[in-house]
Design an enzyme around this catalytic site. Structure first.
Site, short mmCIF file in Angstrom:
data_model
loop_
_atom_site.label_atom_id
_atom_site.label_comp_id
_atom_site.label_asym_id
_atom_site.label_seq_id
_atom_site.Cartn_x
_atom_site.Cartn_y
_atom_site.Cartn_z
N ASP A 142 -8.87 -0.61 -19.03
CA ASP A 142 -9.90 -1.15 -19.92
C ASP A 142 -9.91 -2.66 -19.70
OD1 ASP A 142 -7.88 -0.87 -22.99
OD2 ASP A 142 -7.68 -2.16 -21.21
N ASP A 184 -3.08 -3.83 -18.49
CA ASP A 184 -2.12 -2.73 -18.72
C ASP A 184 -2.25 -2.14 -20.14
OD1 ASP A 184 0.28 -4.84 -17.05
OD2 ASP A 184 -1.13 -3.40 -16.19
N GLY A 225 -8.37 -4.98 -21.02
CA GLY A 225 -7.09 -5.69 -21.18
C GLY A 225 -6.25 -5.60 -19.92
N HIS A 246 1.46 1.09 -13.20
CA HIS A 246 2.27 -0.07 -13.59
C HIS A 246 3.74 0.35 -13.55
CE1 HIS A 246 3.25 -3.91 -15.39
NE2 HIS A 246 4.06 -3.26 -16.19
N ASN A 250 -4.83 2.72 -12.99
CA ASN A 250 -3.86 1.74 -12.50
C ASN A 250 -2.46 2.32 -12.64
OD1 ASN A 250 -2.92 -0.84 -11.55
ND2 ASN A 250 -2.30 -1.30 -13.65
N GLY A 292 0.77 -1.23 0.00
CA GLY A 292 0.00 0.00 0.00
C GLY A 292 0.80 1.29 0.00
C1 GRF Z 1 4.41 -1.42 -6.97
O1 GRF Z 1 5.61 -1.75 -7.64
C2 GRF Z 1 3.37 -1.00 -7.97
O2 GRF Z 1 3.93 -0.46 -9.14
C3 GRF Z 1 2.71 -2.28 -8.33
O3 GRF Z 1 2.62 -2.98 -7.11
C4 GRF Z 1 3.80 -2.68 -6.33
C5 GRF Z 1 3.46 -2.52 -4.87
O4 GRF Z 1 2.65 -1.40 -4.74
N1 GRF Z 1 1.44 -2.01 -8.95
P1 GRF Z 1 2.10 -0.90 -3.28
O5 GRF Z 1 3.32 -0.68 -2.40
O6 GRF Z 1 1.22 -1.99 -2.72
O7 GRF Z 1 1.39 0.36 -3.59
#
Ligand code: GRF
Length: 212
Positions: free
Chosen positions: A152, A156, A154, A115, A113, A17
């Site tokens: 969407d 990413d 898909g 990524h 999202n 988180g």
């Molecule tokens: C991060 O690398 C993020 O890019 C990916 O999940 C990982 C952990 O994210 N989506 P978080 O610390 O739980 O926000």
């Protein structure tokens, strides 16, 4: 003077988180105005992201896909949860479940999202968390980064909102690189993208997201 609407945000999380924390902090520090996180949902009961939400007094619940007969029923439960709370924007922050058509259709261009790569590189099925950075090092690229995009159906593949590049260093391990991408890219562009959305400054035109 009309009272400006407060954007109601729902978060989907699976892990530590840190992205959620940066979003909450950005709201508390005024970097994101006219927004509040009203609910946090995780597919994992042990996700520390739920603890972060509770510490901030935000509703934190766990909805586990395995407790639902069909994936479509899980999707419907998510839609119901967020609609009941009049959520305007869903942010996936380290969420490792691929959401279904139902959620995307119920929240068109209202799901974001993050990524940890420069999409379309190192993304799609199998590219998540530390695996993204392992692939980056394996391939020998000199620049990576992070991408915020609308979701969407898909994986990413939705329209890209913001990206930020991060250098790859010769002595990087996947863990060191992951931390740099989070610190220098993810934690900066996610709050910024949400702030732009909250101010109504984003317009989606096909695959392009324009600033207005
Ligand atoms: C991060 O690398 C993020 O890019 C990916 O999940 C990982 C952990 O994210 N989506 P978080 O610390 O739980 O926000």
């Amino acid at each position: 003077m009309s009272r400006e609407k407060i954007l109601r945000i729902g978060a989907l999380v699976s892990g530590g988180g840190t992205n959620l924390q940066k979003i909450i902090d950005a709201i508390d520090e005024g970097q994101i105005s006219h927004a509040e996180v009203v609910t946090v949902v995780s597919n994992k009961p042990e996700a520390y992201a739920l603890e972060r939400a509770e510490l901030r007094g935000i509703e934190a619940i766990c909805l586990q896909p395995k407790l639902f007969e069909e994936r479509s029923a899980y999707d419907e439960a998510l839609v119901k949860h967020f609609k009941e709370r009049q959520v305007d924007l869903i942010v996936m922050a380290g969420f490792l479940v691929v959401v279904g058509q139902g959620l995307v259709e119920a929240f068109p261009n209202q799901i974001m999202n993050i990524h940890p790569s420069l999409i379309p590189a190192f993304c799609g099925d199998g590219y998540y968390g530390i695996r993204v950075h392992q692939a980056v090092l394996q391939h020998g690229v000199k620049v990576t980064g992070a991408t915020v995009h609308f979701v969407d159906v898909g994986t990413d593949t939705g329209p890209i909102i913001l990206q930020k590049a991060v250098e790859v260093r010769d002595d990087d391990t996947a863990e060191v690189l992951q931390q740099r991408v989070m610190e220098e890219a993810e934690w900066e562009i996610y709050p910024r993208a949400i702030g732009l959305f909250a101010q109504g400054k984003l317009r989606v035109e096909g695959r392009n997201v324009r600033r207005i």
